[in-house]
Design a protein around this motif. Structure first.
Motif, mmCIF file in Angstrom:
data_model
loop_
_atom_site.group_PDB
_atom_site.id
_atom_site.type_symbol
_atom_site.label_atom_id
_atom_site.label_comp_id
_atom_site.label_asym_id
_atom_site.label_seq_id
_atom_site.Cartn_x
_atom_site.Cartn_y
_atom_site.Cartn_z
ATOM 1 N N GLN A 77 -24.203 -17.860 -54.946
ATOM 2 C CA GLN A 77 -23.393 -17.025 -55.832
ATOM 3 C C GLN A 77 -23.467 -17.517 -57.280
ATOM 4 O OE1 GLN A 77 -22.070 -18.351 -52.989
ATOM 5 N NE2 GLN A 77 -21.861 -16.540 -51.686
ATOM 6 N N TYR A 78 -23.462 -18.831 -57.463
ATOM 7 C CA TYR A 78 -23.567 -19.396 -58.811
ATOM 8 C C TYR A 78 -24.869 -18.951 -59.470
ATOM 9 C CZ TYR A 78 -24.075 -22.711 -62.642
ATOM 10 O OH TYR A 78 -24.263 -23.266 -63.886
ATOM 11 N N ASP A 79 -25.974 -19.036 -58.732
ATOM 12 C CA ASP A 79 -27.282 -18.666 -59.277
ATOM 13 C C ASP A 79 -27.321 -17.188 -59.661
ATOM 14 O OD1 ASP A 79 -28.102 -21.296 -58.775
ATOM 15 O OD2 ASP A 79 -28.793 -20.768 -56.759
ATOM 16 N N ASP A 80 -26.755 -16.338 -58.820
ATOM 17 C CA ASP A 80 -26.715 -14.906 -59.119
ATOM 18 C C ASP A 80 -25.884 -14.617 -60.361
ATOM 19 O OD1 ASP A 80 -28.262 -14.492 -56.853
ATOM 20 O OD2 ASP A 80 -26.543 -13.913 -55.595
ATOM 21 N N GLU A 81 -24.727 -15.276 -60.460
ATOM 22 C CA GLU A 81 -23.851 -15.063 -61.618
ATOM 23 C C GLU A 81 -24.501 -15.598 -62.892
ATOM 24 O OE1 GLU A 81 -20.020 -13.536 -62.948
ATOM 25 O OE2 GLU A 81 -21.255 -13.254 -61.165
ATOM 26 N N LEU A 82 -25.186 -16.733 -62.790
ATOM 27 C CA LEU A 82 -25.867 -17.293 -63.954
ATOM 28 C C LEU A 82 -27.002 -16.378 -64.410
ATOM 29 C CD1 LEU A 82 -26.134 -19.558 -66.021
ATOM 30 C CD2 LEU A 82 -27.619 -20.760 -64.407
ATOM 31 N N ARG A 83 -27.754 -15.810 -63.476
ATOM 32 C CA ARG A 83 -28.816 -14.868 -63.849
ATOM 33 C C ARG A 83 -28.240 -13.672 -64.601
ATOM 34 N NH1 ARG A 83 -31.550 -16.664 -59.431
ATOM 35 N NH2 ARG A 83 -30.459 -15.409 -57.903
ATOM 36 N N ALA A 84 -27.139 -13.131 -64.105
ATOM 37 C CA ALA A 84 -26.510 -11.992 -64.781
ATOM 38 C C ALA A 84 -25.993 -12.398 -66.163
ATOM 39 C CB ALA A 84 -25.375 -11.430 -63.918
ATOM 40 N N LEU A 85 -25.423 -13.594 -66.270
ATOM 41 C CA LEU A 85 -24.946 -14.083 -67.568
ATOM 42 C C LEU A 85 -26.105 -14.248 -68.540
ATOM 43 C CD1 LEU A 85 -22.722 -15.244 -69.409
ATOM 44 C CD2 LEU A 85 -23.147 -17.473 -68.332
ATOM 45 N N ILE A 86 -27.221 -14.811 -68.082
ATOM 46 C CA ILE A 86 -28.393 -14.981 -68.946
ATOM 47 C C ILE A 86 -28.877 -13.628 -69.456
ATOM 48 C CG2 ILE A 86 -30.837 -15.650 -68.944
ATOM 49 C CD1 ILE A 86 -30.033 -17.995 -67.083
ATOM 50 N N GLU A 87 -28.903 -12.626 -68.581
ATOM 51 C CA GLU A 87 -29.318 -11.281 -69.020
ATOM 52 C C GLU A 87 -28.415 -10.771 -70.130
ATOM 53 O OE1 GLU A 87 -29.776 -8.406 -65.901
ATOM 54 O OE2 GLU A 87 -30.942 -9.800 -64.668
ATOM 55 N N TRP A 88 -27.103 -10.975 -69.994
ATOM 56 C CA TRP A 88 -26.171 -10.500 -71.023
ATOM 57 C C TRP A 88 -26.325 -11.286 -72.320
ATOM 58 C CZ3 TRP A 88 -21.788 -12.884 -73.279
ATOM 59 C CH2 TRP A 88 -21.041 -12.038 -74.102
ATOM 60 N N VAL A 89 -26.382 -12.611 -72.211
ATOM 61 C CA VAL A 89 -26.494 -13.435 -73.422
ATOM 62 C C VAL A 89 -27.791 -13.115 -74.152
ATOM 63 C CG1 VAL A 89 -26.771 -15.798 -74.285
ATOM 64 C CG2 VAL A 89 -24.989 -15.293 -72.607
ATOM 65 N N GLU A 90 -28.908 -13.091 -73.424
ATOM 66 C CA GLU A 90 -30.207 -12.876 -74.063
ATOM 67 C C GLU A 90 -30.429 -11.413 -74.457
ATOM 68 O OE1 GLU A 90 -32.092 -15.396 -74.945
ATOM 69 O OE2 GLU A 90 -30.838 -16.868 -73.912
ATOM 70 N N GLY A 91 -29.768 -10.497 -73.753
ATOM 71 C CA GLY A 91 -29.965 -9.073 -74.044
ATOM 72 C C GLY A 91 -28.967 -8.466 -75.007
ATOM 73 N N VAL A 92 -27.765 -9.013 -75.062
ATOM 74 C CA VAL A 92 -26.714 -8.445 -75.914
ATOM 75 C C VAL A 92 -26.283 -9.426 -77.003
ATOM 76 C CG1 VAL A 92 -24.336 -7.555 -75.958
ATOM 77 C CG2 VAL A 92 -25.845 -6.952 -74.061
ATOM 78 N N LEU A 93 -25.886 -10.603 -76.581
ATOM 79 C CA LEU A 93 -25.279 -11.549 -77.516
ATOM 80 C C LEU A 93 -26.276 -12.092 -78.540
ATOM 81 C CD1 LEU A 93 -22.471 -12.804 -77.975
ATOM 82 C CD2 LEU A 93 -23.265 -14.770 -76.671
ATOM 83 N N VAL A 94 -27.393 -12.624 -78.083
ATOM 84 C CA VAL A 94 -28.349 -13.236 -79.006
ATOM 85 C C VAL A 94 -28.891 -12.220 -80.013
ATOM 86 C CG1 VAL A 94 -30.597 -14.390 -79.178
ATOM 87 C CG2 VAL A 94 -28.910 -15.177 -77.509
#
Length: 191
Positions: A77-94
């Motif tokens: 679950q941690y890995d799945d949540e981290l992947r989704a977080l990376i997508e948001w950070v790299e796709g929206v935030l950065v």
């Protein structure tokens, strides 16, 4: 004895007080019935809670649950949540919010290797999910997200004493912020 003072009380107030008294009496009777009949403990769902007005039961998988905080998850679950977080950070935030890193506004391209950054960005992302949905927060949600979540998060992460303090452009350091081994308050030590 002196005469009682003459107070003028609006008639509507008496009706409101009677309504409150009736509600308190109903709640008291309900509590008494639950405690006498061995009803469910506080916080437990009763058997009736799973049924809607039509008598059908609601599948627990259909009920929406709050997403858990990432640091409380275990793999996978941690890995799945981290992947989704990376997508948001790299796709929206950065691309949308981060300017070129500098001494005053640091950023590590390997931010996902900094536990403090993961925790803060995950919390910011959870708030973003809620506050960018007009159905849950109205039209002021994005403004609240910027003010209450994004700006403080970025100040803490990108500041000179934040988790990226040892990371410079092109150079990544992770060990500079890690504390010694501390017993976890969330998990019991395995023997």
């Amino acid at each position: 004895m002196p005469d009682d003072p003459d107070f003028e009380v609006p008639v509507g107030m008496f009706e409101d007080l009677e309504d409150v008294k009736a509600q308190i009496a109903a709640l008291t009777a309900q509590i008494k019935a639950l405690t006498e009949n061995g009803g469910p403990d506080p916080g437990e769902a009763s058997a009736d809670d799973g049924a809607d007005a039509g008598g059908e039961t609601v599948d627990e998988e259909d009920l929406w649950q709050y997403p858990p905080f990432i640091l409380l998850l275990d793999p996978p679950q941690y890995d799945d949540e981290l992947r989704a977080l990376i997508e948001w950070v790299e796709g929206v935030l950065v691309p949308g919010y981060l300017a070129e890193p500098s001494a005053d506004a640091r950023w590590c391209h390997l931010w996902f290797e900094h536990p403090v950054a993961i925790a803060r960005l995950h919390a910011c992302w959870l708030a973003w999910q809620e506050l960018t949905d007009p159905a849950t927060c109205g039209y002021t949600g994005p403004s609240v997200w910027h003010r209450d979540h994004l700006d403080p998060c970025m100040r803490e992460l990108r500041g000179s004493s934040g988790p990226f303090a040892g990371c410079t452009k092109g150079e990544h350091q992770i060990g500079h912020r890690l504390p010694g081994v501390v017993p976890s308050a969330w998990r019991q030590a395995e023997d």
